[in-house]
Write an enzyme that holds these catalytic residues in place. Structure first.
Site, short mmCIF file in Angstrom:
data_model
loop_
_atom_site.label_atom_id
_atom_site.label_comp_id
_atom_site.label_asym_id
_atom_site.label_seq_id
_atom_site.Cartn_x
_atom_site.Cartn_y
_atom_site.Cartn_z
N TYR A 129 4.38 9.49 -11.06
CA TYR A 129 3.49 8.68 -10.23
C TYR A 129 2.72 7.68 -11.08
CZ TYR A 129 -0.78 7.65 -7.54
OH TYR A 129 -1.83 7.01 -6.93
N ASN A 161 0.81 -1.21 0.00
CA ASN A 161 0.00 0.00 0.00
C ASN A 161 0.85 1.27 0.00
OD1 ASN A 161 -2.67 1.40 0.41
ND2 ASN A 161 -1.67 1.99 2.33
#
Length: 258
Positions: A158, A91
């Site tokens: 990203y 995560n």
């Protein structure tokens, strides 16, 4: 529905805040044992004190997930304290929109470290322990930005790193299938977590986030629980015939973008 998570042992990277914290909480509610990781020991301690006051069902390991030694330590601590590993949730993430021409080499590397290395190294460390169990479940937190470009939030580094996490999800699902280790991912859209406070002044965060509600056909931004519940499902026995999937959890955003 019995999700079959009672007494399972789960590792969650990026487990101190936001989606990771909520996932840890829901797993504990299902009767699982949880070990969380993040860089900041104080945040991890505070999280576990809040969601597991007894301290009997959880533990933490602070460290940089881009360092393979952290993953080894994380797995060793989990096995030592709880006897094995059944679930891994990758995560980790960072997000800071900016034009692609403005990225420095160090910034680009940081996205690869946190997201790509932050998937590979934990899986390398955990897979041998899951093989001992005869099966396992890995769930990666991916991103809508890896599926579609979002013009108001230019995020090429990203997006590229998260696309790498999506690709790892599918490749690892195939490589680990013979060991009955399932690998899936969720791809959230805008979720209201503390990540926005890392690049926006605190007073601006509510205004910016409110502006994204209508970006989602369902009319609201996501909350950590929305994504955590999807992660829990993919980690559970209810999803025992699902692997290699990247599941949009996005209020319909990518349906509109396609």
């Amino acid at each position: 529905m019995d999700l079959g998570l009672k007494d399972k042992v789960a590792i969650i990277t990026g487990g101190g805040t936001g989606i990771g914290r909520k996932t840890a909480e829901l797993l504990l509610n299902e009767g699982a044992k949880v070990v969380i990781n993040g860089r900041r020991a104080d945040v991890l301690k505070s999280t576990l004190k809040a969601i597991d006051p007894s301290g009997e069902h959880s533990a933490y390991v602070a460290g940089d997930i881009a360092d393979p030694a952290t993953s080894k330590q994380l797995v060793a601590k989990t096995v030592d304290q709880f006897g094995g590993v059944d679930v891994l949730i990758n995560n980790t993430g960072k997000f800071g929109p900016k034009p692609f021409m403005d990225y420095t080499p160090d910034e680009i590397q940081s996205y690869l470290d946190v997201i790509v290395k932050g998937t590979l190294y934990p899986v390398q460390a955990v897979a041998p322990e899951m093989k001992k169990r005869g099966k396992g479940a890995i769930v990666n937190t991916g991103s809508m930005w890896a599926l579609a470009a979002v013009e108001p939030t230019p995020s090429t580094a990203y997006s590229a790193a998260m696309a790498g996490r999506h690709a790892l999800t599918k490749n690892l699902a195939v490589e680990l299938a013979s060991d009955q280790i399932r690998v899936n991912a969720v791809a959230p859209a805008v979720v209201e977590t503390p990540i926005y406070n890392t690049f926006l002044p605190d007073k601006e965060v509510p205004k910016v986030l409110n502006g994204f509600n209508e970006f989602h056909p369902l009319g609201r931004n996501g909350q950590p629980k929305d994504v955590a519940q999807a992660i829990i499902y993919l980690a559970s026995e209810a999803a025992s015939w699902i692997t290699g999937v990247v599941l949009p959890v996005d209020g319909g955003a990518t349906a509109r973008l396609r």
